[in-house]
Design a protein around this motif. Structure first.
Motif, short mmCIF file in Angstrom:
data_model
loop_
_atom_site.label_atom_id
_atom_site.label_comp_id
_atom_site.label_asym_id
_atom_site.label_seq_id
_atom_site.Cartn_x
_atom_site.Cartn_y
_atom_site.Cartn_z
N UNK A 1 0.64 -1.27 -0.08
CA UNK A 1 0.09 -0.07 0.00
C UNK A 1 0.89 1.23 0.07
N UNK A 2 1.94 1.23 0.94
CA UNK A 2 2.68 2.37 0.85
C UNK A 2 3.37 2.69 -0.59
N UNK A 3 3.86 1.62 -0.94
CA UNK A 3 4.60 1.57 -2.22
C UNK A 3 3.85 2.05 -3.37
N UNK A 4 2.46 1.73 -3.45
CA UNK A 4 1.56 2.26 -4.47
C UNK A 4 1.46 3.95 -4.20
N UNK A 5 1.13 4.18 -3.01
CA UNK A 5 0.96 5.57 -2.74
C UNK A 5 2.25 6.56 -3.30
N UNK A 6 3.45 5.73 -2.91
CA UNK A 6 4.62 6.77 -2.95
C UNK A 6 4.88 6.69 -4.42
N UNK B 1 -11.51 -0.99 -12.47
CA UNK B 1 -12.47 -1.67 -11.70
C UNK B 1 -12.14 -1.52 -10.00
N UNK B 2 -10.61 -1.08 -9.91
CA UNK B 2 -10.41 -1.19 -8.43
C UNK B 2 -9.69 0.27 -8.38
N UNK B 3 -10.04 1.22 -9.22
CA UNK B 3 -9.49 2.78 -9.32
C UNK B 3 -8.02 2.86 -8.98
N UNK B 4 -7.20 1.95 -9.60
CA UNK B 4 -5.74 2.00 -9.70
C UNK B 4 -5.29 1.92 -11.28
N UNK B 5 -4.22 2.68 -11.53
CA UNK B 5 -3.50 2.52 -12.68
C UNK B 5 -2.93 1.16 -12.72
N UNK B 6 -2.86 0.70 -13.88
CA UNK B 6 -2.03 -0.74 -14.02
C UNK B 6 -1.20 -0.88 -15.16
N UNK B 7 -0.01 -1.61 -14.94
CA UNK B 7 0.91 -1.77 -15.96
C UNK B 7 1.46 -3.10 -16.02
N UNK B 8 1.96 -3.74 -16.64
CA UNK B 8 2.51 -5.15 -17.02
C UNK B 8 2.54 -5.63 -18.38
N UNK B 9 2.45 -6.83 -18.56
CA UNK B 9 2.41 -7.43 -19.87
C UNK B 9 1.52 -8.62 -19.89
N UNK B 10 0.79 -9.02 -20.98
CA UNK B 10 -0.04 -10.00 -21.10
C UNK B 10 0.08 -10.45 -22.69
N UNK B 11 0.18 -11.56 -22.65
CA UNK B 11 0.72 -12.39 -23.89
C UNK B 11 2.01 -11.61 -24.42
N UNK C 1 15.37 -3.30 -18.34
CA UNK C 1 15.81 -2.59 -16.92
C UNK C 1 15.04 -2.99 -15.74
N UNK C 2 15.80 -3.34 -14.63
CA UNK C 2 15.07 -3.58 -13.50
C UNK C 2 14.29 -2.44 -12.90
N UNK C 3 14.63 -1.06 -13.08
CA UNK C 3 14.24 -0.06 -12.56
C UNK C 3 12.88 0.31 -13.35
N UNK C 4 12.59 -0.46 -14.05
CA UNK C 4 11.06 -0.42 -15.12
C UNK C 4 10.15 -0.80 -14.21
N UNK C 5 10.36 -1.65 -13.10
CA UNK C 5 9.40 -2.12 -12.24
C UNK C 5 8.66 -1.06 -11.19
N UNK C 6 7.50 -1.42 -10.90
CA UNK C 6 6.77 -0.30 -10.16
C UNK C 6 5.94 -1.20 -9.04
N UNK C 7 5.18 -0.34 -8.31
CA UNK C 7 4.65 -0.95 -7.37
C UNK C 7 3.07 -1.42 -7.76
N UNK C 8 2.75 -1.07 -9.22
CA UNK C 8 1.39 -1.43 -9.85
C UNK C 8 1.74 -2.93 -10.47
N UNK C 9 2.95 -3.19 -10.74
CA UNK C 9 3.40 -4.36 -11.40
C UNK C 9 2.81 -5.71 -10.58
N UNK C 10 2.12 -6.54 -11.20
CA UNK C 10 1.76 -7.71 -10.32
C UNK C 10 0.32 -7.61 -9.64
N UNK C 11 -0.09 -6.40 -9.47
CA UNK C 11 -1.61 -6.20 -9.09
C UNK C 11 -2.39 -6.89 -9.82
N UNK C 12 -3.46 -7.63 -9.15
CA UNK C 12 -4.59 -8.35 -9.73
C UNK C 12 -5.22 -7.08 -10.72
#
Length: 438
Positions: A98-103, A351-361, A391-402
């Protein structure tokens, strides 16, 4: 009211009047590119800035003009972008996540400011602060309590403004006080987009407008993107379409809710009137569930007023008078002043009021900024570009969220009219009761 809507009203964003001619863009589809990005708004251009700077040949496609969507149509207000509170996120994901997402919200705002100021973008970026107005006394108490909690637990600066002192921030008696969030910013969104566009062109990126992507197919070496102008082969693909996500990615289309947001601009006003309405030049919004947002134009000659005007989507000829009515309800001083522009753009909620990022297929994406995308879209676009490079720095607190959807939802928000009508009824009832009690 109709006589205040000029017969020659522009159904295009006021911001477009502040731009020069569009730079020369690509006209032909190349056979291949290392990276193909679908969508030329803040997300797509910032992904392209990273991949092109690393030497990857990069192609940006758009179904319309470059930046046609909300990147050039929004209200030019920049917040810390994350809507759920720390407590809400903690209950769902645990304290650390939670704190990471808010940050990430604060980080996005800080990053955008550093880019704009560090690269000398000419886009009227100002650290103006926001006055968030309460539409009832109960909302004021909640707003003050929540702001104090955010200040104490997250270091987000703010201060309360009671109703008796409200006019030092906003020239209206329609609200019951509010809170100033000092770090929020304003910008000319179209000029910001143009600055990003010019920067990717300088890096050799091909930006091809009026070339809708129709489908993405995996191949042994990467992807084949089918477009209106033919097929292009790519090593990596990024979908950056937010509120304009369509059939090119059915999986993503089921995970974002496109919602129209509508804006008007007044005719040029006396400086003294603008000074009365916006004495501190802050951006402003309110606590209604179906909120309104407004500000002075960067030259302080007009008022820009936006929000959701009806349960169902409508056209800008209909939305203009509705917005005008609510504008003069809040600012009676503007009655009789004409409006010259009426426009709209599509934001995308999740549907959860959050931004999302990641990969699909194997396809990278970032979207679902929930109406607060100026900094977050730009920031997550940059992070997606880093992910493409591995690059590892591309990862964010939004990655991996449902990243869920809802049964029977295919990208057409059939439930939205009823939800908007209900929330608007709640807002009006609470506001009416507050007026009766005051």
């Amino acid at each position: 009211m109709a006589d205040k809507i000029r017969p020659d009203i522009k159904q295009t964003p006021y911001w477009q009047d502040t731009l020069g001619p569009m730079p020369q863009l690509a006209t032909a589809l190349p056979r291949a590119a290392d990276v193909v990005i679908i969508g030329s708004g803040y997300t797509g251009l910032n992904a392209a800035r990273i991949t092109a700077a690393a030497g990857r040949s990069t192609l940006v496609l758009d179904a319309g003009d470059a930046g046609f969507g909300c990147s050039t149509r929004n209200g030019g207000q920049i917040s810390t972008s994350v809507k759920p509170t720390l407590a809400e996120l903690t209950a769902k994901f645990g304290a650390q996540t939670a704190r990471a997402i808010r940050e990430e919200g604060k980080r996005a705002l800080d990053w955008l400011g550093s880019v704009v100021e560090g690269e000398g973008f000419d886009c009227d970026f100002r650290r103006s602060g926001r006055f968030h107005a309460a539409h009832s006394p109960a909302q004021y108490e909640t707003l003050v309590r929540d702001a104090a909690l955010m200040s104490r637990e997250e270091g987000i600066p703010s201060f309360a403004v009671p109703r008796a002192e409200q006019r030092r921030e906003l020239g209206t008696d329609a609200y019951f006080g509010g809170v100033v969030f000092s770090d929020h910013c304003s910008v000319n969104p179209a000029r910001l987009h143009r600055a990003f566009l010019n920067s990717v062109l300088a890096l050799g990126v091909d930006v091809l407008p009026h070339c809708a992507a129709l489908g993405i197919e995996k191949t042994g070496q990467g992807f084949r993107v089918r477009t209106e102008k033919g097929v292009v082969e790519a090593r990596d693909v990024v979908v950056a379409t937010n509120g304009y996500t369509g059939a090119v990615s059915p999986w993503l289309r089921r995970r974002v809710i496109p919602i129209g947001s509508y804006v008007i601009a007044t005719e040029e006003l006396p400086v003294s009137l603008v000074d009365e309405l916006f004495p501190t030049d802050r951006i402003a919004s309110d606590t209604c569930k179906v909120l309104y947002y407004y500000r002075a134009s960067p030259d302080r000659r007009r008022i820009l007023f936006g929000g959701r005007v009806s349960a169902r989507e409508t056209d800008t000829a209909q939305s203009g008078p509705l917005l005008y009515h609510n504008m003069i309800r809040i600012f009676p001083q503007l009655e009789g002043r004409a409006i010259t522009h009426s426009w709209s753009g599509k934001v995308a909620y999740s549907f959860d009021d959050l931004a999302h990022t990641g990969t699909h297929d194997g396809v990278h994406y970032a979207l679902g900024y929930c109406g607060s995308g100026v900094s977050m879209a730009s920031y997550l676009g940059m992070r997606v570009g880093q992910k493409v490079l591995g690059l590892a720095e591309g990862q964010t607190a939004f990655d991996g969220l449902p990243h869920g959807s809802q049964p029977f939802y295919n990208g057409t928000p059939w439930f939205l009219p009823a939800a908007v009508a209900y929330y608007r009824w709640q807002d009006r009832r609470e506001y009416r009761r507050a007026l009766e009690a005051s």
